[in-house]
Design a protein around this motif. Sequence first.
Motif, PDB file in Angstrom:
ATOM      1  N   ASP A 341     -25.691 -22.985 -13.523  1.00 49.15           N
ATOM      2  CA  ASP A 341     -24.919 -22.369 -14.600  1.00 49.15           C
ATOM      3  C   ASP A 341     -24.890 -20.860 -14.385  1.00 49.15           C
ATOM      4  O   ASP A 341     -25.932 -20.216 -14.384  1.00 49.15           O
ATOM      5  N   PRO A 342     -23.706 -20.255 -14.204  1.00 53.69           N
ATOM      6  CA  PRO A 342     -23.659 -18.808 -13.957  1.00 53.69           C
ATOM      7  C   PRO A 342     -24.217 -17.978 -15.096  1.00 53.69           C
ATOM      8  O   PRO A 342     -24.740 -16.886 -14.870  1.00 53.69           O
ATOM      9  N   LEU A 343     -24.129 -18.470 -16.325  1.00 55.31           N
ATOM     10  CA  LEU A 343     -24.716 -17.743 -17.450  1.00 55.31           C
ATOM     11  C   LEU A 343     -26.226 -17.688 -17.306  1.00 55.31           C
ATOM     12  O   LEU A 343     -26.844 -16.632 -17.462  1.00 55.31           O
ATOM     13  N   VAL A 344     -26.824 -18.838 -17.000  1.00 53.58           N
ATOM     14  CA  VAL A 344     -28.284 -18.893 -16.885  1.00 53.58           C
ATOM     15  C   VAL A 344     -28.763 -18.051 -15.708  1.00 53.58           C
ATOM     16  O   VAL A 344     -29.838 -17.450 -15.755  1.00 53.58           O
ATOM     17  N   SER A 345     -27.956 -17.984 -14.667  1.00 51.42           N
ATOM     18  CA  SER A 345     -28.316 -17.151 -13.523  1.00 51.42           C
ATOM     19  C   SER A 345     -28.473 -15.692 -13.951  1.00 51.42           C
ATOM     20  O   SER A 345     -29.428 -15.001 -13.550  1.00 51.42           O
TER      21      SER A 345
END
Length: 402
Positions: A341-345
Amino acid sequence: MTAVGLAGCSTSSGDDGGADSKQLTVWVMGDSSENFDALIEPFEKESGVDVTTVAVPWDSVDQKFTTAVASGNGPDVLQIGLSKLRTYADSGALLTLDADTIADYPNLAADNFIDGIAGDATAIDGAVVSAPWVSDTRVLFYRSDILAEAGIDAPPATWDDLRADAKTLAGRGDGQYGYYIPQWDSALPVVMTWDQGGDIVDAEGLIDFDTPEFDDAVDLYTGLYADGSVPTNSDFDQTQGFISGITPMLVSGPYLGAAIAQTAPELDGKWAVTTIPAGSDDTSLLAGSNLGVWGSTKNRAGALQLLDFLAQPDVQLQWYELDGQLPTAKEALADDSLTSDPLVSVYSDQLAKSRLLPLVPNWDGETGKALLDALNSIVLTGANRDDALTGLFDATAGTPAN
């Protein structure tokens, strides 16, 4: 999501039995009680423990806790915001979670949690009085579509860039702004100070706002208001402001991302997050909540069993799915469902460059309040800056920061 198993299912432990050995009351903060009830259904089914969840509004937390301490009638388990950890610990109401106490609950071992969460964020004066529950940090949310329309092709990398971009965005017309400052968020001006290369704690471990770096942070904070870049109404809704585009940039936590995704799925692809803007540094806030056990609980084993259940990586992944709260368990944060997930990254990158607010007694009611009172008096009521800051320095001088 895989099925969740229970560790240490027995609820008998020495003198922990009796009429209440199959009952637990849990205080959760905010409005997450429905999601929490869904999360713990497997625990109740497999353990036979009946859990009553009480949702406590954030603005009622202090009063409810103080009343419980005075009466001796607290919950069995309670959620503890990190800014309140010292106050809660100093009350003497919490069970100490030493090695012997948690020996039968392997998920509560400190090395299961991400660096910076266990230890300083769970203990006061060396005594562990809470277990990690959810992690939190602050990142920059931005409406990429609105920035692009205004000719801004990338999110601001520095606080100076943010101030300039916010002023540009505020120029879209009446009732439009570029950024949002929560008037209740005492952490933001501290983060701004850190990012100017400073601190609010001196070499002797005492609170000290009288520094050049804090003064630079005040310039930034008040400058955003002076530019007309932020709304001044105290009841402004940050989620709706972001969704509507009235405030297309703001600093907040992962919970906002979950709220946007759930409330406005039509904005998918039109917003993103990035790490905190930098000054000479790019440090953000390490926040979140722990779970504590009431020292006089009549069901200590059941309470510890619930904490152990909630520390399981699969359970923490479910909580992120249900409520948008980041895990604290290393294994959960490393799970493919999150790392892809790019947000979690972005959240994870920022967590690695985050730090705690000073664990002073009653931050929200004293030091943090004095900070906000001073800044808000300057930007909202036109108070003299020097007088307001001198009042802040005097009100907080000598406050121990640990």
